[in-house]
Design an enzyme around this catalytic site. Structure first.
Site, PDB file in Angstrom:
ATOM      1  N   SER A 333       0.853  -1.196   0.000  1.00 14.65           N
ATOM      2  CA  SER A 333       0.000   0.000   0.000  1.00 14.65           C
ATOM      3  C   SER A 333       0.886   1.242   0.000  1.00 14.65           C
ATOM      4  O   SER A 333       2.117   1.161   0.075  1.00 14.65           O
ATOM      5  CB  SER A 333      -0.928  -0.012   1.214  1.00 14.65           C
ATOM      6  N   TYR A 334       0.264   2.412  -0.038  1.00 19.58           N
ATOM      7  CA  TYR A 334       0.998   3.674  -0.145  1.00 19.58           C
ATOM      8  C   TYR A 334       2.011   3.797   0.996  1.00 19.58           C
ATOM      9  O   TYR A 334       1.641   3.674   2.176  1.00 19.58           O
ATOM     10  CB  TYR A 334       0.015   4.839  -0.102  1.00 19.58           C
TER      11      TYR A 334
END
Length: 856
Positions: A333-334
């Site tokens: 994820s980010y």
């Protein structure tokens, strides 16, 4: 049919998002800038069938800078940079033509969906994109701008973002604008002043730029503060009592003294004597207590950077580069988040199921899924992005060595957050020997919990504690007094520095790696074994100088206060212009005081560094006094005339030597020859002309290969041959020192053309080629290696067009070698000796055209 333009932050993101939204049914083509692709498909948007165009930028479209004349260090007072110097937005990378590219793709579009990264920088880029494209979009739609919010490149997250489009956040973008302007004005003013002041006085600073930064300098301050503690540390002697006891045939047990230590030897000896009055150790108490080692909280950026540095040996900057690559490829994820708490709707079980086939942790994952996952510990919700989490399964072969190591840690950390806590039993035995109390303790593992998947955090194995109860006695094996010394702290590790920066609000999760990298690049600290940061003399003197003049320049307090104000802008609670002006006013006053008090820092410099007149070795003669100038090799390399007290700049990252004792006809300075070892490129230059361009069309930093002197034998007019085959503005210039491996090199880019190897002599003739307008070259070949018929050794012709020369020319670009005979169409004409004749240049023959075509 309506048209919808969609813009991501990177080309790889655009491709991944387009593939998901089009369900793999999109067509792709390169954009006009060659760096960004455009992916097109037909789909449904707002209940209508539309034509989608998905493309991207390459990070920031624009960058903030001063207008032209205020970038001249010599003519602008740094104090003017705080208020008088206007700023402007320029294309961040002009070669990409990003604004034109976006406008071409946006023309005729009805609306835009912005898929920029979901942080403050991403919001800022949103408005950079909008400024470029809104003038060319179709007008009339009530709402034409949409913002997609997402945290990972998965089908679920991307479709959720597409179905819940919002609007870009102007306040967050303004907070980034404010930070950019503050860093530009403050950093440039201090950097220019102290760089010019100290590089003009000292020759061995070994730093090309003595930079100052509102975040960079406090970061350096933490490192120097630890260095000062080490230097000022005075070891102190202390004493401890070591007692060993045994029971039966068991191994001796070493006990800890309950008084811990004393700083007086005689007192320590007194306690030893009191203990020695007894030959037995009495068990006073046996206690057993079950303890828990908690599973980790969800992973945020700062914790990832800390672990990568301390456990994986990877620097913060390198770690973020790898994390961003894993994110754009859809593996995690980010990676920029301050949050350590999973949202209520986060699919923990689904994320865990993706890891059931990995041989390294499959058993642990399957066991968790069968027995039920544990709810993660409650963390902090910063309101930005979910914690860093693996988004799909991966192997080392897919990710590469460093990519896999970081992905493996992120995955193991995630599994640990939904595992049970580690539980162990701690047993403590209290002893009395004479009047003195001693103890020992040991731990026994009950349940490993999360340490199964994070074994490095497991309970260490210890010697077993003997089974006993209150009232039992042990025989005393020995009691003795041991002398020890207190030890100094060690240099800060990157992990410790990251913790301090986070604690004091210096930088953001995205900028912390940049600030640490900057102080390394500027030679303010060096990275030692164990990722420890040891300040250099220059870093130490700078920080001590700031403390002497104005401690707030280096303490974290003022920058932390500014960061809080910037966050208020982002939240819409503070006025952008007022915050900006208030901070600039403070630093403007500090700058003036710093300039007035610079002698305080200079006193420290004098102790640590040598005056420029006492540095370097004699190399070439000054054109003013005709005495030898000294060549200073320490960064930035330069020439200094101690008699005239003048310093002259030189090109960097190469070797400098005297050029045949030849002199410049304009100022009588001896010429020097600069050579780049990496590319084999060299050219002569006049030290005075290099810093003081003699002609209007010359810029500072040009050598003889760009000088437009009409008759000098070293100038572009005398040695220029033809237009560069690669760049738009360069000229290929003969290197007269390169024989017998002759070459000509572009005076703008890295193109090098090798020709006439083993020729005896090569000269540029006055005549030009009738075909391509390049200057002719006269070559005197060696008798044994001549390509000419019979006994001829001399020939004059065009390097690019003459059939005699066709097999004797090849091009070298960076580290690649290419023949001049590849097929292809022409791109542009040649150019004679730098006189700017491009418009009427004739088309070159196939050989030159083929070479040009190879690089298109």
């Amino acid at each position: 049919m309506r048209s919808v333009l969609m813009v991501a932050e990177k080309p790889s993101l655009a491709q991944a998002i387009a593939k998901i939204l089009s369900k793999g049914n999109c067509t792709s083509r390169k954009g006009l800038n060659g760096a960004c692709s455009v992916h097109e498909y037909t789909g449904i948007f707002q209940g209508q069938t539309v034509h989608f165009k998905m493309t991207s930028v390459c990070g920031h479209v624009m960058s903030l800078d001063f207008i032209g004349k205020y970038n001249n260090w010599d003519k602008v007072d740094p104090a003017e940079l705080f208020s008088k110097a206007p700023t402007e937005k320029k294309e961040a990378n002009p070669k990409l033509n990003m604004v034109k590219f976006l406008q071409v793709e946006a023309r005729g579009s009805d609306c835009v969906v912005l898929w920029l990264d979901c942080d403050k920088e991403g919001e800022n880029i949103c408005f950079e994109v909008l400024d470029a494209i809104q003038p060319v979009m179709n007008k009339g739609s009530a709402r034409s701008v949409y913002r997609a919010k997402f945290s990972s490149i998965t089908d679920t997250d991307i479709w959720n973002a597409m179905n819940r489009l919002g609007e870009p956040n102007r306040n967050e973008a303004l907070s980034v604008d404010a930070r950019q302007e503050l860093d530009l004005r403050i950093g440039c003013a201090f950097t220019r002043f102290q760089t010019k002041y100290f590089q003009g006085k000292y020759g061995n600073l070994d730093s090309s730029l003595i930079s100052f930064g509102p975040c960079q300098t406090p970061t350096l301050g933490f490192c120097v503060e630890r260095h000062d503690k080490i230097q000022s540390f005075k070891p102190e002697t202390y004493w401890v009592i070591q007692a060993k006891v045994f029971k039966g045939k068991e191994s001796p047990l070493t006990l800890d003294w309950n008084r811990v230590r004393v700083f007086d030897r005689e007192v320590g000896q007194m306690f030893v004597n009191l203990a020695k009055t007894s030959r037995e150790a009495q068990v006073e108490l046996v206690s057993k207590k079950e303890k828990t080692k908690q599973r980790p909280q969800a992973l945020n950026t700062v914790e990832m950077l800390r672990v990568a540095s301390s456990a994986l040996g990877m620097g913060p900057q390198h770690t973020m580069q790898i994390a961003e690559r894993l994110y754009t490829q859809g593996y995690i994820s980010y990676p920029r988040t301050e949050t350590t708490h999973y949202p209520a709707n986060f699919d923990l079980k689904g994320t865990l199921k993706q890891q059931t086939n990995n041989p390294f942790w499959a058993e642990e994952v399957k066991a968790l899924l069968s027995t039920g996952i544990n709810q993660p510990r409650k963390g902090t919700d910063a309101g930005d992005h979910p914690p860093i989490t693996p988004m799909c399964a991966a192997t080392e072969a897919e990710l590469g060595s460093d990519g896999w190591r970081l992905y493996e840690y992120i995955t193991r950390h995630f599994i640990a957050t939904v595992s049970q806590d580690c539980k162990y039993l701690q047993t403590t035995i209290e002893f009395s020997i004479g009047t003195e109390a001693f103890s020992c303790s040991g731990r026994t593992l009950i349940s490993p919990g999360y340490t199964t998947v994070m074994p490095w955090q497991g309970i260490p194995l210890e010697e077993s504690i003997p089974v006993c109860e209150r009232g039992n006695t042990f025989s005393v094996d020995e009691i003795k007094l041991i002398e020890k010394q207190t030890s100094p702290p060690d240099y800060l590790t990157e992990a410790e520095l990251i913790t301090l920066m986070e604690k004091h609000g210096i930088g953001t999760d995205a900028s912390i790696p940049v600030h640490i990298n900057n102080i390394c690049q500027r030679n303010y600290v060096t990275v030692e074994s164990g990722r420890k940061l040891k300040p250099t003399n220059l870093g130490i003197v700078l920080v001590h100088g700031y403390y002497k003049i104005d401690a707030e320049l280096v303490l974290p307090t003022i920058r932390s206060a500014v960061e809080k104000q910037l966050n208020l802008i982002a939240q819409g609670k503070a006025n952008y212009q007022q915050v900006l002006q208030h901070a600039l006013d403070i630093f403007k006053r500090k700058f003036h005081y710093f300039v007035d008090s610079i002698t305080n820092m200079d006193e420290l410099m004098e102790v640590s560094f040598s005056p420029i007149a006492a540095t370097g070795k004699p190399l070439s003669r000054c054109g003013k006094c005709h005495r030898f100038m000294k060549y200073i090799q320490a960064k930035p390399s330069r020439l200094h005339c101690s008699h005239c007290d003048e310093t002259y700049s030189l090109p960097q990252n190469g070797a400098i030597k005297l050029y045949k004792e030849l002199r410049c006809p304009l100022d009588d300075f001896e010429l020097v020859l600069w050579t780049s070892g990496a590319r084999g490129k060299s050219y002569p230059l006049c030290p005075y002309c290099f810093s003081n361009p003699p002609f209007r069309d010359m810029k500072k930093g040009m050598g003889c290969n760009e000088c437009t002197h009409p008759s000098c034998q070293h100038s572009l007019n005398s040695l220029g041959i033809g237009q560069c085959v690669e760049c738009d503005s360069g000229v290929l210039v003969l290197d007269p020192t390169s024989g017998p491996k002759w070459r000509m090199a572009c005076n703008k880019c890295n193109v090098v053309v090798h020709f006439f190897e083993h020729a005896h002599k090569v000269q540029v003739a006055q005549e030009s080629c009738d075909v391509c307008d390049a200057s002719l070259v006269a070559v005197d070949f060696n008798k044994t290696r001549t390509p000419l018929p019979a006994s001829e050794t001399q020939h004059t012709g065009c390097v690019f067009c003459d059939p005699v020369f066709q097999d004797l020319v090849e091009l070298k670009h960076a580290t690649m070698r290419h023949s001049m005979h590849r097929g292809g169409g022409g791109r542009r004409g040649g150019r004679g000796r730098g006189r700017g004749r491009r418009g009427n240049a004739k088309k070159p023959k196939d050989k030159m055209a083929a070479l040009a075509a190879y690089f298109v």
